[in-house]
Design an enzyme around this catalytic site. Sequence first.
Site, short mmCIF file in Angstrom:
data_model
loop_
_atom_site.label_atom_id
_atom_site.label_comp_id
_atom_site.label_asym_id
_atom_site.label_seq_id
_atom_site.Cartn_x
_atom_site.Cartn_y
_atom_site.Cartn_z
CB VAL A 14 -1.15 0.49 1.29
CG1 VAL A 14 -1.14 1.63 1.37
CG2 VAL A 14 -1.78 -1.20 1.14
CB ALA A 59 4.50 2.89 1.69
CE LYS A 60 5.02 -1.46 8.55
NZ LYS A 60 6.44 -0.86 8.89
N GLY A 61 3.94 -2.81 3.22
CA GLY A 61 3.82 -4.36 2.63
C GLY A 61 3.83 -5.78 3.56
CG ASP A 100 7.25 -3.78 9.70
OD1 ASP A 100 7.31 -3.14 9.95
OD2 ASP A 100 6.41 -4.49 10.23
#
Length: 497
Positions: A14, A59-61, A100
């Site tokens: 995202v 952003a992040k995944g 992460d």
Amino acid sequence: MDSGKLEVFEGYRVIHDNILGPSKGGIRYAPDVDLDEVKALASWMTWKCAIANIPYGGAKGGVKCDPSKLSKTELEKITRRYTANMLDVFGPDTDIPAPDMNTDEQVMAWIMDTYSMHKRRTVTGVVTGKPIVIGGSRGRREATGRGVMIATLSALKKMEINPEDTTCVVQGFGNVGSVSADLLHKQGVRIVAISDVSGGYYNPTGINVQEAIDYVAKNKSLAGGNFGDVVSNEELLELPCDILVPAAKEDQISAHNAGNIKAKLIVEGANGPTSADADQILRENKVMVIPDILANSGGGGDESGMWILNYKFPYEDSVVNNSFNKLKTKLVLAYQSIEFHPMVWMFDDNFERFDYSYFTTKKPIEISSTATYASSTEKLQAITFLAGCNKAKTDNAADSKTTDTKAAGEVLKINLPTMQCATCKKTIETALKKVDGVNSINVSVKDKIATIDYDKNKINQDKIENEITLIGYDANGKKKNETAYENLADCCKIGGH
């Protein structure tokens, strides 16, 4: 898989905002990760970068998997497949992944290698948090915990409290929690309680942090250790202390237990450890909260330096040390920018700037989640305005688009009984996006349903169903084109798994 069995894993990425620079955010591997969680984490990254003056967007995944049940080879395959699907998204100038939960420098190395192979050149800047030998930062692992330490010392200075006179409880003893505890201990803070997923320990005379770190390195968790009286993670939060560092998971402090918190200062090492319903209770009890987007933004600060340094690879230790000093300066200035709120932008109802002023308040404002989010939002508003993206200029276009959508937009759900896997999803979505009149499409592998937003003035349901059958899939009651079906990948055929 190692057994020869074919498994499909769901992945997400995202991008929330990129007005400050390339979007930036970690990738987590967890069995319970979902799209809503990734969306929330991406937005937090936006505010985190803005408040710390880091030139990134948010952003992040994530990939829905359980790394504890996967071999190293299986993790590598998942990572490389995920990266291959993100080739049009990832890039040193567009979107930059980082470690992460349950991902580390090895995962970042796989991402960099996969991306570089497809670009036919080595691209070190596509990820941060990678091994030092291929352009990583020596301080990346400690950076987030270092940020927690800097934020804590800044708050103690404001409260006129000597660090050597304080006690601290740390929930979570992973990367962030263990480093925070170690660095705070080195500043004179007495660490009286620590915990991880296995439980916690309380010792009012102080815990030997380095001994605990060594124990976890050998035994993988704190379980079975002898660091003090055994307590649960819930009990640990309510122990008597001056500083509480929740560095584990989201929503650990809520309305249910906020009234029992005895700490004077909460420094959020984890993302979202304090739920919204606890804020007012903590405020009434005069507990200062340094929110996550400020307290744990150290990782992003270090990564921005690493990203820049990758264009000067290899680099010397003096450059790395200078990067550490800049990180401290960034975080201290971020704290002060909230406390003194040096810039106020004034906007009218149409979001058109009509005045701005600089001032220093006689009395610093209270640091809080509200003040921190307000400061970062204000900064993004100002940058958005200066870039020419103000609301007044876009309202007409937005209104026009909204009118068209209301007049012509329809949402349609189509059953796809013969679809089998994520490859089917990608095939269908790619093909339908090229069809004139289809505004958007999302295919659920689990439910075998396509949700399609389309322009009824350009196309209808019958034509959409025909388009799906032409690429080899049944659509509602219509049968697939057999020739197209035979040309599908083996995994997309019935029984192909």
